[in-house]
Scaffold this motif. Structure first.
Motif, short mmCIF file in Angstrom:
data_model
loop_
_atom_site.label_atom_id
_atom_site.label_comp_id
_atom_site.label_asym_id
_atom_site.label_seq_id
_atom_site.Cartn_x
_atom_site.Cartn_y
_atom_site.Cartn_z
N VAL A 22 0.84 -1.20 0.00
CA VAL A 22 0.00 0.00 0.00
C VAL A 22 0.87 1.25 0.00
O VAL A 22 2.00 1.24 0.50
CB VAL A 22 -0.96 0.03 1.21
CG1 VAL A 22 -1.97 -1.09 1.13
CG2 VAL A 22 -0.17 -0.04 2.52
N ASP A 23 0.35 2.30 -0.59
CA ASP A 23 0.98 3.61 -0.55
C ASP A 23 0.33 4.42 0.57
O ASP A 23 -0.89 4.62 0.55
CB ASP A 23 0.80 4.35 -1.87
CG ASP A 23 1.44 3.63 -3.04
OD1 ASP A 23 2.21 2.67 -2.80
OD2 ASP A 23 1.18 4.03 -4.20
N LEU A 24 1.13 4.88 1.52
CA LEU A 24 0.59 5.68 2.62
C LEU A 24 1.27 7.05 2.63
O LEU A 24 2.50 7.15 2.73
CB LEU A 24 0.83 4.99 3.97
CG LEU A 24 0.15 3.64 4.20
CD1 LEU A 24 0.37 3.18 5.64
CD2 LEU A 24 -1.34 3.69 3.88
N ASN A 51 5.93 -1.87 1.15
CA ASN A 51 4.96 -0.79 1.02
C ASN A 51 5.68 0.48 0.56
O ASN A 51 6.90 0.50 0.43
CB ASN A 51 4.25 -0.56 2.35
CG ASN A 51 3.45 -1.78 2.78
OD1 ASN A 51 2.48 -2.16 2.15
ND2 ASN A 51 3.87 -2.42 3.89
N THR A 52 4.90 1.54 0.34
CA THR A 52 5.48 2.80 -0.14
C THR A 52 5.16 3.93 0.83
O THR A 52 3.99 4.15 1.17
CB THR A 52 4.93 3.16 -1.54
OG1 THR A 52 5.26 2.10 -2.44
CG2 THR A 52 5.56 4.45 -2.04
N TRP A 53 6.20 4.63 1.24
CA TRP A 53 6.07 5.81 2.09
C TRP A 53 6.00 7.03 1.18
O TRP A 53 6.94 7.35 0.46
CB TRP A 53 7.28 5.90 3.02
CG TRP A 53 7.38 7.11 3.90
CD1 TRP A 53 7.70 8.38 3.52
CD2 TRP A 53 7.20 7.15 5.32
NE1 TRP A 53 7.73 9.21 4.60
CE2 TRP A 53 7.43 8.50 5.73
CE3 TRP A 53 6.88 6.20 6.29
CZ2 TRP A 53 7.34 8.89 7.06
CZ3 TRP A 53 6.80 6.59 7.61
CH2 TRP A 53 7.02 7.92 8.00
N ALA A 81 -1.40 9.12 7.58
CA ALA A 81 -0.86 9.31 8.92
C ALA A 81 -0.31 10.73 9.01
O ALA A 81 0.07 11.33 8.01
CB ALA A 81 0.25 8.29 9.20
N PHE A 82 -0.27 11.24 10.24
CA PHE A 82 0.31 12.56 10.44
C PHE A 82 0.92 12.64 11.83
O PHE A 82 0.50 11.99 12.77
CB PHE A 82 -0.72 13.67 10.23
CG PHE A 82 -1.86 13.68 11.24
CD1 PHE A 82 -1.81 14.50 12.36
CD2 PHE A 82 -2.98 12.87 11.06
CE1 PHE A 82 -2.84 14.52 13.28
CE2 PHE A 82 -4.02 12.88 11.97
CZ PHE A 82 -3.96 13.70 13.09
N GLY A 312 -3.04 -1.21 6.38
CA GLY A 312 -1.69 -0.66 6.24
C GLY A 312 -1.38 0.33 7.34
O GLY A 312 -0.25 0.38 7.86
N GLN A 313 -2.36 1.15 7.72
CA GLN A 313 -2.16 2.10 8.81
C GLN A 313 -1.79 1.38 10.10
O GLN A 313 -0.89 1.80 10.84
CB GLN A 313 -3.42 2.94 9.02
CG GLN A 313 -3.72 3.93 7.90
CD GLN A 313 -5.07 4.59 8.08
OE1 GLN A 313 -6.10 3.92 8.26
NE2 GLN A 313 -5.09 5.91 8.03
#
Length: 409
Positions: A22-24, A51-53, A81-82, A312-313
């Protein structure tokens, strides 16, 4: 990898399997050289999982970044995410039901047993549910000193704030700025908070910040702090910078004697190749009190209408607290890990001082955990006005500070 596999819970492993790749998008305000180096440790670890950051860095610090993040969330275009600080910054988002409940991840990973001090997890907890992943322990309670600046001025490196204040005129005579201070309001108010804990003492500091006691603000302990802070204004003459890391650079470049700044400054020293104890010295509690406040950073995860993204989170939340990620990130950031079970025997002497204080329980909660964001904003505005207005007296700012505390939530 064996250690990580052992510690990752069935929940996290299941999340990884469900989510696939997943891309997050992850939003944060870590943009200085040392900060960017540290957050890259998170990105590298996440990428290693397949995964992708997607990096959503926002320059300008938390005061600039937080409104942008909140606008994205309430506007229906949230990141995955933050970053926020430990404390009360996310209260309204939680109350509005916009953030993902991480209680299942926290329970499966055993965060209650490994997060130290427990107040960091408490800051993520609302009505018994956990909404954030604490990733580090940062303390404001530090002063950083250039050993070369003092050597060049023919002076011994101070070991207390009192000695520093006494040395300031000699530094100025040598053409150096005694105290490096950036222009952002949170820097002035933050430095004042450090001086308050160091010079007024823990009891008075807690009375003001935790108990909102305006009478203590007007008492003799805090009078000493306001007078010392007023005198410190003259110590920064000659340096005109805005960002905190620019002020840190003045210490690194030996043009300033010292800076009051949180331990994130160590990331800048490390990037510059500076060695603690040789090139720079550090004074927790300004050398006056052996104590740290325990603030820091945490990641929150906005609710998403996508089961794969949510999985993914949760995988990312678990990864942020895994042992090797905690070590790599905090070693680069200059902060302390939130896990009490990781090996940090190779850290420098300043980080070791912090670890020793933490181990001995010489800590207090971060002031932001006691004060609402609106109160902090008012204090920021007041203290930067005082810092930049030489005609404003210590007694005048003390009275206004007391009024803000009296009405604080």
């Amino acid at each position: 990898m064996k250690l990580r596999i052992k510690l990752l819970s069935a929940t996290a492993i299941c999340a990884a399997t469900t989510a696939g790749a997943v891309d997050l998008e992850v939003m944060h305000w870590w943009t200085s050289g040392g900060e960017a180096n540290a957050v890259a440790k998170f990105a590298e670890a996440w990428t290693a999982t397949g995964n992708t950051w997607v990096d959503g860095a926002i320059a300008g610090g938390g005061d600039t970044a937080r409104p942008v993040m909140v606008s994205r969330i309430i506007g229906g275009d949230p990141p995955a995410a933050f970053q926020f600080n430990h404390g009360r910054q996310a209260e309204e988002l939680i109350e509005a039901g916009l953030l993902l409940d991480l209680t299942d991840v926290a329970e499966a990973e055993g965060w209650a047993d490994i997060v130290n001090p427990s107040s960091l997890l408490d800051a993520c907890t609302v009505d018994g549910r956990i909404y954030c992943a604490p990733v580090n322990i940062h303390s404001w309670q530090w002063m950083w000193l250039s050993n070369a600046a003092y050597e060049n001025a023919g002076l011994a490196v101070p070991t207390t704030w009192t000695e520093f204040a006494e040395s300031a005129p000699a530094l100025q005579e040598a053409g150096l700025t005694p105290l490096a201070m950036g222009g952002q309001s949170w820097q002035q108010n933050g430095a004042f908070g450090v001086m308050a804990l160091a010079l007024a003492g823990e009891e008075a500091w807690l009375s003001v910040n935790r108990d909102k006691n305006a009478e203590t603000v007007m008492g003799p302990e805090y009078t000493r702090v306001f007078e010392a802070f007023g005198a410190a204004r003259e110590f920064s003459d000659g340096l005109n910078v805005q960002d905190w890391n620019q002020a840190t650079a003045a210490v690194i470049n030996d043009t300033a004697g010292a800076q009051i700044m949180g331990d994130w400054a160590q990331g800048e020293f490390a990037m510059a190749g500076e060695v603690a104890g040789e090139d720079y010295s550090c004074l927790p509690g300004l050398g006056e009190v052996a104590i740290l406040d325990t603030g820091g950073d945490a990641f929150y995860f906005p609710k998403q209408d996508d089961p794969e993204i949510e999985a993914g989170q949760k995988e990312l939340a678990a990864m942020l607290l895994s042992p090797e990620v905690q070590v790599s990130f905090n070693s680069a950031k200059g902060s302390l890990p939130v896990r009490g079970d990781v090996d940090l025997t190779s850290v420098n002497e300043c980080t070791q001082k912090g670890l020793d204080l933490l181990a001995n329980g010489n800590i207090v909660p971060n002031g932001e955990s006691f004060l609402a964001p609106d109160t902090i904003s008012q204090l920021n505005d007041l203290m930067t006005e005082f810092w930049n207005t030489p005609a404003m007296t210590a007694a005048e700012v003390q009275e206004q500070y007391s009024d803000i505390i009296a009405s604080a939530e």
